[in-house]
Design a protein around this motif. Structure first.
Motif, PDB file in Angstrom:
ATOM      1  N   LEU A   4     -97.432  37.007 -56.349  1.00  0.00           N
ATOM      2  CA  LEU A   4     -97.035  37.100 -54.989  1.00  0.00           C
ATOM      3  C   LEU A   4     -95.980  36.100 -54.773  1.00  0.00           C
ATOM      4  CD1 LEU A   4    -100.403  38.365 -53.674  1.00  0.00           C
ATOM      5  CD2 LEU A   4     -98.798  39.794 -54.209  1.00  0.00           C
ATOM      6  N   TYR A   5     -95.197  36.351 -53.811  1.00  0.00           N
ATOM      7  CA  TYR A   5     -94.343  35.212 -53.460  1.00  0.00           C
ATOM      8  C   TYR A   5     -94.543  35.133 -51.793  1.00  0.00           C
ATOM      9  CZ  TYR A   5     -92.037  35.961 -57.686  1.00  0.00           C
ATOM     10  OH  TYR A   5     -91.722  36.156 -59.367  1.00  0.00           O
ATOM     11  N   PHE A   6     -94.456  33.822 -51.367  1.00  0.00           N
ATOM     12  CA  PHE A   6     -94.620  33.496 -50.047  1.00  0.00           C
ATOM     13  C   PHE A   6     -93.464  32.605 -49.619  1.00  0.00           C
ATOM     14  CE2 PHE A   6     -98.708  35.134 -51.318  1.00  0.00           C
ATOM     15  CZ  PHE A   6     -98.951  35.725 -50.200  1.00  0.00           C
ATOM     16  N   ALA A   7     -93.149  32.777 -48.107  1.00  0.00           N
ATOM     17  CA  ALA A   7     -92.433  31.790 -47.558  1.00  0.00           C
ATOM     18  C   ALA A   7     -91.094  31.836 -48.001  1.00  0.00           C
ATOM     19  CB  ALA A   7     -92.946  30.423 -47.418  1.00  0.00           C
ATOM     20  N   ARG A   8     -90.410  30.745 -48.216  1.00  0.00           N
ATOM     21  CA  ARG A   8     -88.790  30.627 -48.703  1.00  0.00           C
ATOM     22  C   ARG A   8     -88.778  31.249 -50.192  1.00  0.00           C
ATOM     23  NH1 ARG A   8     -84.011  30.272 -47.756  1.00  0.00           N
ATOM     24  NH2 ARG A   8     -82.543  28.900 -48.701  1.00  0.00           N
ATOM     25  N   LEU A   9     -89.793  31.185 -50.810  1.00  0.00           N
ATOM     26  CA  LEU A   9     -89.876  31.909 -52.194  1.00  0.00           C
ATOM     27  C   LEU A   9     -89.517  33.382 -52.168  1.00  0.00           C
ATOM     28  CD1 LEU A   9     -90.080  31.116 -55.372  1.00  0.00           C
ATOM     29  CD2 LEU A   9     -92.682  31.373 -54.936  1.00  0.00           C
ATOM     30  N   PRO A  39     -83.052  31.894 -61.069  1.00  0.00           N
ATOM     31  CA  PRO A  39     -82.912  30.281 -61.185  1.00  0.00           C
ATOM     32  C   PRO A  39     -82.404  29.838 -59.730  1.00  0.00           C
ATOM     33  CG  PRO A  39     -81.129  31.973 -62.106  1.00  0.00           C
ATOM     34  CD  PRO A  39     -82.392  32.757 -61.675  1.00  0.00           C
ATOM     35  N   GLN A  40     -82.209  30.674 -58.705  1.00  0.00           N
ATOM     36  CA  GLN A  40     -82.094  30.076 -57.427  1.00  0.00           C
ATOM     37  C   GLN A  40     -83.147  29.398 -56.857  1.00  0.00           C
ATOM     38  OE1 GLN A  40     -82.311  33.399 -58.281  1.00  0.00           O
ATOM     39  NE2 GLN A  40     -82.866  34.573 -56.633  1.00  0.00           N
ATOM     40  N   ILE A  41     -84.401  29.421 -57.466  1.00  0.00           N
ATOM     41  CA  ILE A  41     -85.671  28.802 -56.848  1.00  0.00           C
ATOM     42  C   ILE A  41     -86.047  27.200 -57.986  1.00  0.00           C
ATOM     43  CG2 ILE A  41     -86.345  30.739 -56.063  1.00  0.00           C
ATOM     44  CD1 ILE A  41     -88.750  30.348 -58.361  1.00  0.00           C
ATOM     45  N   LEU A  46     -93.056  24.161 -56.331  1.00  0.00           N
ATOM     46  CA  LEU A  46     -94.111  25.345 -56.363  1.00  0.00           C
ATOM     47  C   LEU A  46     -95.494  24.814 -56.424  1.00  0.00           C
ATOM     48  CD1 LEU A  46     -91.764  28.151 -58.109  1.00  0.00           C
ATOM     49  CD2 LEU A  46     -91.999  27.875 -55.879  1.00  0.00           C
ATOM     50  N   PHE A  47     -96.201  25.817 -55.433  1.00  0.00           N
ATOM     51  CA  PHE A  47     -97.832  25.697 -55.828  1.00  0.00           C
ATOM     52  C   PHE A  47     -98.325  26.973 -56.028  1.00  0.00           C
ATOM     53  CE2 PHE A  47     -96.513  22.129 -53.135  1.00  0.00           C
ATOM     54  CZ  PHE A  47     -97.504  21.025 -53.731  1.00  0.00           C
ATOM     55  N   ALA A  48     -99.520  27.071 -56.478  1.00  0.00           N
ATOM     56  CA  ALA A  48    -100.184  28.285 -56.815  1.00  0.00           C
ATOM     57  C   ALA A  48    -101.407  28.492 -56.453  1.00  0.00           C
ATOM     58  CB  ALA A  48    -100.043  28.303 -58.186  1.00  0.00           C
ATOM     59  N   ALA A  49    -101.986  29.903 -56.021  1.00  0.00           N
ATOM     60  CA  ALA A  49    -103.438  30.275 -56.074  1.00  0.00           C
ATOM     61  C   ALA A  49    -103.696  31.231 -56.857  1.00  0.00           C
ATOM     62  CB  ALA A  49    -103.566  30.651 -54.570  1.00  0.00           C
ATOM     63  N   VAL A  50    -104.806  31.073 -57.615  1.00  0.00           N
ATOM     64  CA  VAL A  50    -105.249  32.159 -58.457  1.00  0.00           C
ATOM     65  C   VAL A  50    -106.275  32.901 -57.833  1.00  0.00           C
ATOM     66  CG1 VAL A  50    -106.139  32.665 -60.896  1.00  0.00           C
ATOM     67  CG2 VAL A  50    -104.606  30.837 -60.545  1.00  0.00           C
TER      68      VAL A  50
END
Length: 76
Positions: A4-9, A39-41, A46-50
């Motif tokens: 899942l991607y959030f915010a600006r990502l 590649p634009q990111i 980046l941070f992650a949650a599992v």
């Protein structure tokens, strides 16, 4: 595995979720795959949650895990 991607990502990838096939063993490997796909990111930290728990890049992951990725948030 579901990512899942959030915010600006989410804005930069153009999607809210993605799927990646094994073998991906860690958050660091997954982030490398995401950066290759988008590649634009490449400059985002980046941070992650599992499975809804914050996770280090060294965290090992399984194909059944739900991974959330989000950029560093700055406040003011």
């Amino acid at each position: 595995m579901k990512v899942l991607y959030f915010a600006r990502l989410k804005e930069l990838t153009g999607c809210e979720e993605d799927h990646f096939d094994p073998p991906i063993h860690s958050i660091a490997e997954l982030i490398a795959q995401v950066r290759r796909r988008y590649p634009q990111i490449s400059t985002l930290n980046l941070f992650a949650a599992v499975n809804q728990t914050y996770a280090a890049h060294t965290c090992l992951i399984q194909v059944t895990d739900e991974i959330a990725l989000f950029p560093q948030v700055t406040g003011g």
